[in-house]
Design a protein around this motif. Sequence first.
Motif, PDB file in Angstrom:
ATOM      1  N   PRO A 165      46.399  34.813  57.686  1.00  0.00           N
ATOM      2  CA  PRO A 165      45.572  33.862  58.434  1.00  0.00           C
ATOM      3  C   PRO A 165      44.309  33.459  57.677  1.00  0.00           C
ATOM      4  CG  PRO A 165      45.608  36.025  59.486  1.00  0.00           C
ATOM      5  CD  PRO A 165      46.574  36.087  58.368  1.00  0.00           C
ATOM      6  N   SER A 166      43.813  32.295  58.036  1.00  0.00           N
ATOM      7  CA  SER A 166      42.602  31.780  57.395  1.00  0.00           C
ATOM      8  C   SER A 166      41.447  32.768  57.586  1.00  0.00           C
ATOM      9  CB  SER A 166      42.266  30.432  58.035  1.00  0.00           C
ATOM     10  OG  SER A 166      41.090  29.957  57.470  1.00  0.00           O
ATOM     11  N   GLY A 167      40.725  33.024  56.526  1.00  0.00           N
ATOM     12  CA  GLY A 167      39.555  33.902  56.606  1.00  0.00           C
ATOM     13  C   GLY A 167      39.891  35.377  56.564  1.00  0.00           C
ATOM     14  N   SER A 168      41.137  35.723  56.268  1.00  0.00           N
ATOM     15  CA  SER A 168      41.511  37.151  56.301  1.00  0.00           C
ATOM     16  C   SER A 168      41.101  37.887  55.020  1.00  0.00           C
ATOM     17  CB  SER A 168      43.018  37.310  56.558  1.00  0.00           C
ATOM     18  OG  SER A 168      43.765  36.723  55.514  1.00  0.00           O
ATOM     19  N   GLY A 169      40.568  37.156  54.036  1.00  0.00           N
ATOM     20  CA  GLY A 169      40.059  37.830  52.834  1.00  0.00           C
ATOM     21  C   GLY A 169      40.987  37.716  51.628  1.00  0.00           C
ATOM     22  N   LYS A 170      41.879  36.724  51.633  1.00  0.00           N
ATOM     23  CA  LYS A 170      42.851  36.579  50.536  1.00  0.00           C
ATOM     24  C   LYS A 170      42.163  36.246  49.206  1.00  0.00           C
ATOM     25  CE  LYS A 170      44.834  33.310  52.914  1.00  0.00           C
ATOM     26  NZ  LYS A 170      44.063  33.375  54.158  1.00  0.00           N
ATOM     27  N   THR A 171      41.229  35.288  49.266  1.00  0.00           N
ATOM     28  CA  THR A 171      40.571  34.878  48.011  1.00  0.00           C
ATOM     29  C   THR A 171      39.724  36.013  47.454  1.00  0.00           C
ATOM     30  OG1 THR A 171      40.447  32.678  48.971  1.00  0.00           O
ATOM     31  CG2 THR A 171      39.187  33.044  46.968  1.00  0.00           C
ATOM     32  N   ALA A 172      39.025  36.719  48.349  1.00  0.00           N
ATOM     33  CA  ALA A 172      38.192  37.840  47.891  1.00  0.00           C
ATOM     34  C   ALA A 172      39.070  38.896  47.208  1.00  0.00           C
ATOM     35  CB  ALA A 172      37.429  38.438  49.069  1.00  0.00           C
ATOM     36  N   LEU A 173      40.246  39.146  47.788  1.00  0.00           N
ATOM     37  CA  LEU A 173      41.159  40.121  47.171  1.00  0.00           C
ATOM     38  C   LEU A 173      41.662  39.604  45.814  1.00  0.00           C
ATOM     39  CD1 LEU A 173      43.338  41.341  50.185  1.00  0.00           C
ATOM     40  CD2 LEU A 173      41.820  42.745  48.787  1.00  0.00           C
ATOM     41  N   ALA A 174      42.044  38.321  45.783  1.00  0.00           N
ATOM     42  CA  ALA A 174      42.558  37.751  44.531  1.00  0.00           C
ATOM     43  C   ALA A 174      41.481  37.811  43.435  1.00  0.00           C
ATOM     44  CB  ALA A 174      43.005  36.306  44.758  1.00  0.00           C
ATOM     45  N   ALA A 175      40.233  37.496  43.814  1.00  0.00           N
ATOM     46  CA  ALA A 175      39.143  37.540  42.832  1.00  0.00           C
ATOM     47  C   ALA A 175      38.942  38.968  42.322  1.00  0.00           C
ATOM     48  CB  ALA A 175      37.852  37.012  43.458  1.00  0.00           C
ATOM     49  N   THR A 176      39.034  39.925  43.239  1.00  0.00           N
ATOM     50  CA  THR A 176      38.871  41.334  42.845  1.00  0.00           C
ATOM     51  C   THR A 176      39.960  41.744  41.855  1.00  0.00           C
ATOM     52  OG1 THR A 176      37.913  41.811  44.994  1.00  0.00           O
ATOM     53  CG2 THR A 176      38.748  43.697  43.769  1.00  0.00           C
ATOM     54  N   ILE A 177      41.190  41.326  42.140  1.00  0.00           N
ATOM     55  CA  ILE A 177      42.298  41.662  41.232  1.00  0.00           C
ATOM     56  C   ILE A 177      42.048  41.010  39.868  1.00  0.00           C
ATOM     57  CG2 ILE A 177      44.790  41.378  40.832  1.00  0.00           C
ATOM     58  CD1 ILE A 177      44.876  41.293  44.076  1.00  0.00           C
ATOM     59  N   GLY A 178      41.602  39.747  39.902  1.00  0.00           N
ATOM     60  CA  GLY A 178      41.315  39.026  38.645  1.00  0.00           C
ATOM     61  C   GLY A 178      40.241  39.734  37.833  1.00  0.00           C
ATOM     62  N   ILE A 179      39.182  40.152  38.498  1.00  0.00           N
ATOM     63  CA  ILE A 179      38.079  40.823  37.805  1.00  0.00           C
ATOM     64  C   ILE A 179      38.558  42.156  37.227  1.00  0.00           C
ATOM     65  CG2 ILE A 179      35.850  41.995  38.162  1.00  0.00           C
ATOM     66  CD1 ILE A 179      35.299  39.734  40.286  1.00  0.00           C
ATOM     67  N   ASP A 180      39.265  42.925  38.072  1.00  0.00           N
ATOM     68  CA  ASP A 180      39.672  44.262  37.635  1.00  0.00           C
ATOM     69  C   ASP A 180      40.794  44.231  36.600  1.00  0.00           C
ATOM     70  OD1 ASP A 180      37.811  45.063  39.379  1.00  0.00           O
ATOM     71  OD2 ASP A 180      39.149  45.899  40.888  1.00  0.00           O
TER      72      ASP A 180
END
Length: 369
Positions: A165-180
């Motif tokens: 769902p919208s706002g569930s934190g998908k982009t934040a998770l994707a960014a974290t994976i990208g950074i790590d």
Amino acid sequence: MSDAMELFREIPLRRGDRMGVPIVETVLPNEQERLQILSIHSDNMKENSFLCAEELRLEELASRTKNFNRAELEALVESAKQFAVIRSWQNFDSIKVTMNDFLEALDKVKPAFDDAISALELFRPNGMLDCGERHAHVLATVKTFAQKFKKSERTPLLTCLLEGPSGSGKTALAATIGIDSGFPFAKIVSAENMIDRSEYRKCALITKVFDDACKSPQSVIILDDIERLLGYLHIGSFSSMVLETIIHLLQRTPPQGSKLLVIGTSSITVEDLKLMKLLNAFNVHLNVPALSPTDMRQVLEPLDVFDSADINNAITALNAEIPIKRLLVMINMAQRGGKGAHMSKGHQKIQLSYFYKCLEMTNTFSNVS
Ligand SMILES: Nc1ncnc2c1ncn2[C@@H]1O[C@H](COP(=O)(O)OP(=O)(O)OP(=O)(O)O)[C@@H](O)[C@H]1O
């Protein structure tokens, strides 16, 4: 006599392209490799009597140039030379590059990788709160895939879709994976960069990001909010040209020597993703859910914004499932109102009655409370 013009040769940094995030084209050398690269340059300078050899602390420079690629280390050396030239402008005969010139150069030359990471950091401005087991599972799973993928010699492409769902934190998770992931090329493709672009232009921009990624040995691309890239309103109403381009790119094998991890995010339902043939275009898909009451507790307790006696009531008053974004907005709203105007963590707590009022105002009140 030193040839000042030779010293003044500029090595331009490869800086950002249209999508606003820099391109980094080589694997990042480790500290030992950086020391070797810097030693080669310092030896060259010594041969040309440009170097104040006693002063240069190569080990220190190697340790302070984390995330510099080879081209950027060269740019650093060139920049140090420029500082030496400027310092010696009255007497070009005795130009010597000193440690101080390198330290000044370090202030000027910044690795593009740091910019790429900063660009990803913008997508998790609040850091990453613990959102419970299901979010942790998604993060751990994709991270494990990414690490195995990094080491695998046989797999050049890994694509993973985070849906929910919208706002569930998908982009934040994707960014974290990208950074790590530590991949030296990291880029987010988002609709914000494509406002007012024609379908054709969007396709060209997305393709360019993939083409750029293929120049790097290890890259991660985040295709954020795929529905917005597609102009998706409902099934049957979206850009089929952009969809076809994305599907094609998701299946295009990178050239030899290049590895590409793609993480897509989407709020489109799994059924519609299937109908659009988007779900199967990704190797794996994982659901990023809205927060359950147990997850909400996981978020709220460490934030320490409610009296411990109020937490249960606060959670009961919320809808049974709420995206992390909405929960954070509610907390923010409630923190700004009520009896005490502003409150900071650990001091004044949110008034439960005012919290209820916020929920009512935003239709977030649970039906059962
Ligand atoms: N684990 C987390 N900790 C703290 N804040 C978070 C976390 N996950 C998401 N957020 C915040 O919640 C908001 C929404 O997150 P995000 O944009 O990742 O959601 P999304 O599922 O991609 O949303 P959309 O589908 O609307 O694009 C952002 O402000 C983000 O910083």
